[in-house]
Every structure is written in C-alpha cells, then in structure tokens.
Write an enzyme that holds these catalytic residues in place. Structure first.
Site, PDB file in Angstrom:
ATOM      1  N   HIS A 110       0.847  -1.196   0.000  1.00 33.89           N
ATOM      2  CA  HIS A 110       0.000   0.000   0.000  1.00 33.89           C
ATOM      3  C   HIS A 110       0.881   1.244   0.000  1.00 33.89           C
ATOM      4  O   HIS A 110       1.842   1.315   0.767  1.00 33.89           O
ATOM      5  CB  HIS A 110      -0.909  -0.007   1.229  1.00 33.89           C
ATOM      6  CG  HIS A 110      -1.834   1.161   1.272  1.00 33.89           C
ATOM      7  ND1 HIS A 110      -2.933   1.259   0.433  1.00 33.89           N
ATOM      8  CD2 HIS A 110      -1.826   2.283   2.017  1.00 33.89           C
ATOM      9  CE1 HIS A 110      -3.553   2.406   0.681  1.00 33.89           C
ATOM     10  NE2 HIS A 110      -2.907   3.042   1.636  1.00 33.89           N
ATOM     11  N   ASP A 146      -7.209  -1.985   4.262  1.00 35.42           N
ATOM     12  CA  ASP A 146      -5.870  -1.531   4.651  1.00 35.42           C
ATOM     13  C   ASP A 146      -5.667  -1.504   6.163  1.00 35.42           C
ATOM     14  O   ASP A 146      -4.977  -0.626   6.696  1.00 35.42           O
ATOM     15  CB  ASP A 146      -5.574  -0.149   4.047  1.00 35.42           C
ATOM     16  CG  ASP A 146      -5.591  -0.171   2.526  1.00 35.42           C
ATOM     17  OD1 ASP A 146      -5.247  -1.212   1.932  1.00 35.42           O
ATOM     18  OD2 ASP A 146      -5.949   0.854   1.926  1.00 35.42           O
TER      19      ASP A 146
END
Length: 189
Positions: A110, A146
């Site tokens: 990410h 996430d």
C-alpha cells in the site's frame, strides 16, 4: 525456518504490474510465483508475465458479478497450487468471504505509511497534510480496508516541490525493494 520447498505465491494485478515484476525477479528458495491473475484482461502486466513464462488468469467481473468472478479466481488460484496471494496494484476490493477463505495468506503493498491514508490518493493526501514523509507499507489483508497487521514500512521524504506524481515515483522505488523482502519474511513465518 526455511521450508523444504519455496512457498507457492499467486500475484493479483490490475495494471502494469511493476510490483509483480519486482516479486518475479527476486524469487529465491523462499517463494515462487505460480500464477499472475488480473481483473483486467488488457492489463500490461499480464503480457509481461506471459513473456516471462508465467501462467496467467484474466477475467473481468463486469457482466458476471463479484461472486462468480471470485469463484473463478479462487478456482484458478487453487488449480495453480497457490498457498499465498500477493496483491500488487490490484484495484478491486475482495469480498469478506474470499478474504476468509484465504485468511492470513494474503498480503498487500500500500502506498502510504499505514495506518495513515488508507484507500486511494495517498500521496496527494500526505502532501496536503504537510507530512514530512510518505512511503509504503506491506500488510496482511483482512476484511477491513488496509487495516491488517503491518509487516513492514519504507519511508520517503516529501520535498517542498513534490506533486503526487513525483512522490509516487520515489515511493515506487521503495515498494519494489520492500515487497519482496516482506513476502520472503511472511512465507517463512
């Protein structure tokens, strides 16, 4: 402890696949890429994977729906013998059911220093906030976006004249370094 054979990893992409390429070119005794899969049949990364002799799977979910798409993806992963999944620029949210089937065996790269800036537009958000650093994180995928365990991070300074694009380019260099190292550690746990 290193296993007797490399872990079998499938990589999911949606675009050019630069992080997938970093994983492929750094394979060693700890992991082997057994499949490159995409939700976009036209993804440039699929062509690269094929040119490098890797098995590929491509299917667009449009028109068949998420459950049918994920069932076909799951079947392709299992047919390839994948034990782990590495998301590498895969821009589709996986369903809770899919994540549960692969619990603790999916990781993602990410482009932010998690837990900051989950989701999209991470570089622009870091610049707008006046952060001194940006970066990337590798984390375990859970049902929450996430939010899984962070396995590792790499920081990149944010310069006064940075744009989202210039910062992204510098972060990408770190992504290519961090992701293979974290995948290697993850499959050895």
């Amino acid at each position: 402890m290193t296993s007797a054979r490399p872990a079998r990893v499938a990589v999911l992409i949606s675009g050019r696949g630069s992080n997938m390429q970093a994983l492929v070119t750094t394979q060693d005794e700890s992991f082997r890429i057994v499949l490159v899969a995409s939700d976009r049949p036209e993804a440039a990364g699929l062509a690269w994977a094929r040119e490098h002799g890797l098995p590929t799977f491509a299917l667009a979910p449009k028109g068949i729906g998420k459950p049918a798409y994920e069932a076909a993806l799951d079947a392709a992963l299992r047919e390839a013998g994948a034990e782990y999944i590495a998301l590498a620029g895969y821009m589709r949210l996986l369903s809770d059911a899919f994540v549960a089937r692969w619990r603790d065996r999916i990781i993602n790269i990410h482009p932010s220093l998690l837990p900051r800036y989950k989701g999209l537009d991470t570089h622009a958000r870091a610049i707008a906030a006046g952060d001194a650093t940006g970066g990337c994180s590798v984390h375990v995928v859970t049902e929450e976006l996430d939010a899984g365990e962070v396995l590792g991070r790499a920081e990149v300074p944010i310069h006064a004249d940075d744009t989202a694009e210039t910062l992204a380019a510098r972060v990408l260099i770190e992504e290519h370094r961090l992701y293979p190292a974290m995948l290697r550690e993850f499959v050895r746990r």
